[in-house]
Design a protein around this motif. Structure first.
Motif, PDB file in Angstrom:
ATOM      1  N   PHE A   1      39.836 209.244  63.863  1.00 36.63           N
ATOM      2  CA  PHE A   1      41.286 209.151  63.996  1.00 36.63           C
ATOM      3  C   PHE A   1      41.964 209.092  62.634  1.00 36.63           C
ATOM      4  N   GLU A   2      43.102 209.745  62.535  1.00 41.57           N
ATOM      5  CA  GLU A   2      43.833 209.774  61.277  1.00 41.57           C
ATOM      6  C   GLU A   2      44.381 208.411  60.897  1.00 41.57           C
ATOM      7  N   THR A   3      44.800 207.623  61.902  1.00 39.23           N
ATOM      8  CA  THR A   3      45.395 206.309  61.636  1.00 39.23           C
ATOM      9  C   THR A   3      44.759 205.226  62.502  1.00 39.23           C
ATOM     10  N   LYS A   4      44.926 203.990  62.068  1.00 38.67           N
ATOM     11  CA  LYS A   4      44.452 202.862  62.861  1.00 38.67           C
ATOM     12  C   LYS A   4      45.213 202.784  64.178  1.00 38.67           C
ATOM     13  N   GLU A   5      46.501 203.170  64.137  1.00 41.00           N
ATOM     14  CA  GLU A   5      47.328 203.118  65.342  1.00 41.00           C
ATOM     15  C   GLU A   5      46.820 204.090  66.403  1.00 41.00           C
ATOM     16  N   GLU A   6      46.392 205.281  65.960  1.00 42.27           N
ATOM     17  CA  GLU A   6      45.855 206.256  66.913  1.00 42.27           C
ATOM     18  C   GLU A   6      44.559 205.719  67.526  1.00 42.27           C
ATOM     19  N   ARG A   7      43.716 205.120  66.710  1.00 38.60           N
ATOM     20  CA  ARG A   7      42.471 204.551  67.235  1.00 38.60           C
ATOM     21  C   ARG A   7      42.760 203.422  68.221  1.00 38.60           C
ATOM     22  N   ALA A   8      43.723 202.580  67.894  1.00 35.56           N
ATOM     23  CA  ALA A   8      44.070 201.465  68.783  1.00 35.56           C
ATOM     24  C   ALA A   8      44.571 201.976  70.130  1.00 35.56           C
ATOM     25  N   MET A   9      45.379 203.036  70.112  1.00 28.78           N
ATOM     26  CA  MET A   9      45.878 203.590  71.369  1.00 28.78           C
ATOM     27  C   MET A   9      44.739 204.233  72.155  1.00 28.78           C
ATOM     28  N   PHE A  10      43.821 204.903  71.473  1.00 27.69           N
ATOM     29  CA  PHE A  10      42.645 205.481  72.135  1.00 27.69           C
ATOM     30  C   PHE A  10      41.873 204.390  72.862  1.00 27.69           C
ATOM     31  N   ARG A  11      41.672 203.263  72.204  1.00 23.65           N
ATOM     32  CA  ARG A  11      40.924 202.164  72.816  1.00 23.65           C
ATOM     33  C   ARG A  11      41.671 201.576  74.003  1.00 23.65           C
ATOM     34  N   ARG A  12      42.978 201.543  73.926  1.00 16.18           N
ATOM     35  CA  ARG A  12      43.758 201.077  75.083  1.00 16.18           C
ATOM     36  C   ARG A  12      43.603 202.051  76.251  1.00 16.18           C
ATOM     37  N   LEU A  13      43.692 203.319  75.949  1.00 17.55           N
ATOM     38  CA  LEU A  13      43.620 204.330  77.002  1.00 17.55           C
ATOM     39  C   LEU A  13      42.273 204.328  77.715  1.00 17.55           C
ATOM     40  N   ILE A  14      41.168 204.234  76.966  1.00 15.49           N
ATOM     41  CA  ILE A  14      39.857 204.265  77.623  1.00 15.49           C
ATOM     42  C   ILE A  14      39.583 202.977  78.383  1.00 15.49           C
ATOM     43  N   GLY A  15      40.440 201.976  78.197  1.00  9.89           N
ATOM     44  CA  GLY A  15      40.320 200.752  78.968  1.00  9.89           C
ATOM     45  C   GLY A  15      40.978 200.855  80.329  1.00  9.89           C
ATOM     46  N   VAL A  16      41.709 201.949  80.548  1.00 11.04           N
ATOM     47  CA  VAL A  16      42.382 202.176  81.831  1.00 11.04           C
ATOM     48  C   VAL A  16      41.379 202.742  82.831  1.00 11.04           C
ATOM     49  N   THR A  17      41.461 202.289  84.049  1.00 13.65           N
ATOM     50  CA  THR A  17      40.562 202.752  85.108  1.00 13.65           C
ATOM     51  C   THR A  17      40.556 204.270  85.214  1.00 13.65           C
ATOM     52  N   ARG A  18      39.367 204.857  85.170  1.00 17.43           N
ATOM     53  CA  ARG A  18      39.144 206.293  85.332  1.00 17.43           C
ATOM     54  C   ARG A  18      39.706 207.135  84.184  1.00 17.43           C
ATOM     55  N   VAL A  19      39.983 206.532  83.054  1.00 15.12           N
ATOM     56  CA  VAL A  19      40.374 207.300  81.866  1.00 15.12           C
ATOM     57  C   VAL A  19      39.234 207.213  80.859  1.00 15.12           C
TER      58      VAL A  19
ATOM     59  N   GLN B   1      45.321 217.568  60.307  1.00 11.39           N
ATOM     60  CA  GLN B   1      45.421 216.945  58.985  1.00 11.39           C
ATOM     61  C   GLN B   1      44.224 217.272  58.086  1.00 11.39           C
ATOM     62  N   LEU B   2      43.214 217.938  58.648  1.00 11.55           N
ATOM     63  CA  LEU B   2      41.968 218.160  57.918  1.00 11.55           C
ATOM     64  C   LEU B   2      41.871 219.574  57.343  1.00 11.55           C
ATOM     65  N   ARG B   3      41.299 219.663  56.161  1.00 11.22           N
ATOM     66  CA  ARG B   3      41.045 220.941  55.523  1.00 11.22           C
ATOM     67  C   ARG B   3      39.624 220.932  54.967  1.00 11.22           C
ATOM     68  N   ALA B   4      38.849 221.957  55.293  1.00 12.57           N
ATOM     69  CA  ALA B   4      37.476 222.049  54.811  1.00 12.57           C
ATOM     70  C   ALA B   4      37.456 221.987  53.287  1.00 12.57           C
ATOM     71  N   GLY B   5      36.574 221.169  52.757  1.00  9.79           N
ATOM     72  CA  GLY B   5      36.444 221.026  51.311  1.00  9.79           C
ATOM     73  C   GLY B   5      37.206 219.849  50.739  1.00  9.79           C
ATOM     74  N   ASP B   6      38.151 219.306  51.516  1.00 11.44           N
ATOM     75  CA  ASP B   6      38.932 218.155  51.046  1.00 11.44           C
ATOM     76  C   ASP B   6      38.204 216.857  51.346  1.00 11.44           C
ATOM     77  N   ARG B   7      38.474 215.852  50.526  1.00 14.33           N
ATOM     78  CA  ARG B   7      37.991 214.507  50.849  1.00 14.33           C
ATOM     79  C   ARG B   7      38.983 213.868  51.810  1.00 14.33           C
ATOM     80  N   HIS B   8      38.462 213.229  52.836  1.00 12.27           N
ATOM     81  CA  HIS B   8      39.346 212.646  53.850  1.00 12.27           C
ATOM     82  C   HIS B   8      38.705 211.395  54.439  1.00 12.27           C
ATOM     83  N   LYS B   9      39.553 210.483  54.859  1.00  5.98           N
ATOM     84  CA  LYS B   9      39.098 209.248  55.493  1.00  5.98           C
ATOM     85  C   LYS B   9      39.556 209.227  56.941  1.00  5.98           C
ATOM     86  N   LEU B  10      38.630 208.997  57.844  1.00  7.89           N
ATOM     87  CA  LEU B  10      38.963 208.873  59.258  1.00  7.89           C
ATOM     88  C   LEU B  10      38.490 207.522  59.776  1.00  7.89           C
ATOM     89  N   TYR B  11      39.343 206.882  60.566  1.00 11.30           N
ATOM     90  CA  TYR B  11      38.952 205.648  61.247  1.00 11.30           C
ATOM     91  C   TYR B  11      38.125 206.041  62.466  1.00 11.30           C
TER      92      TYR B  11
END
Length: 203
Positions: free
Chosen positions: A64-82, A37-47
């Motif tokens: 992360f592009e979306t709050k949902e992606e960040r939320a899933m990332f946080r769920r995943l790193i909460g899993v044992t050995r992930v 979703q990113l292009r050099a020179g563009d303004r962009h917002k990442l969570y």
């Protein structure tokens, strides 16, 4: 520590980006889905998520592009050995909806294409996150089908398992089943999913 960063994309690398905001260049590790979703020179917002690895005393900032992606990332790193690296690998291959549906339908095969994730780790993700996602989470990102109620989800689980046993990969099976409206019989769900796969293959 940081909720989001809004600035100019300075550079996009294979696994990270640099965003300049108020004269400061922030290096953020990202999934390939976000990097697309990113292009050099563009303004962009990442969570963002600021992570400290206690065992290695290493700090890193994730974007992360979306709050949902960040939320899933946080769920995943909460899993044992992930850890964060594996979590980003998952999000690089699967969308948030793909992951949610895989958990709800107990579809370990959906993670087969994730680098560094074996079936045991996939099974652990399904086990530890099954109480942390709901059918509403899946329906929120759905474009055609729905997933309401445990009865419907049981049918979807059987349909996904049947498609995988027929040789379809876990991601394709999950997406095809997700595109079908609720059915009373698993046979109808499978038929609808096969039609969806055939339709996509004609494109």
């Amino acid at each position: 520590m940081y909720a989001h960063i809004n600035g100019i994309v300075d550079e996009v690398l294979p696994d990270r980006t640099i965003i300049e905001a108020n004269g400061v260049g922030y290096e953020l590790l990202c999934s390939s889905q976000t990097l697309k979703q990113l292009r050099a020179g563009d303004r962009h917002k990442l969570y963002t998520h600021f992570h400290i690895a206690a065992s290695q005393d290493v700090m890193a900032l994730y974007g992360f592009e979306t709050k949902e992606e960040r939320a899933m990332f946080r769920r995943l790193i909460g899993v044992t050995r992930v850890g964060p690296k594996l979590a980003l690998s998952v999000l690089s291959v699967l969308s948030v909806q793909d992951i949610t549906l895989a958990i709800l339908t107990e579809n370990a095969a959906a993670f087969d294409k994730v680098s560094g994730m074996g079936r045991k780790t996939a099974a652990r993700v399904l086990l530890e996150l099954k109480e942390k996602v709901t059918a509403d989470d899946a329906a929120a990102g759905a474009t055609t089908g729905s997933a309401n109620g445990s009865g419907s989800m049981d049918i979807r689980s059987e349909a996904v398992a049947a498609l995988v046993s027929l040789g379809y990969d876990g991601v394709s099976a999950g997406r095809a089943v997700a595109a079908v409206e609720d059915c009373d019989r698993v046979e109808d769900m499978i038929t609808g999913a096969l039609r969806e796969i055939a339709r996509k293959n004609k494109r």
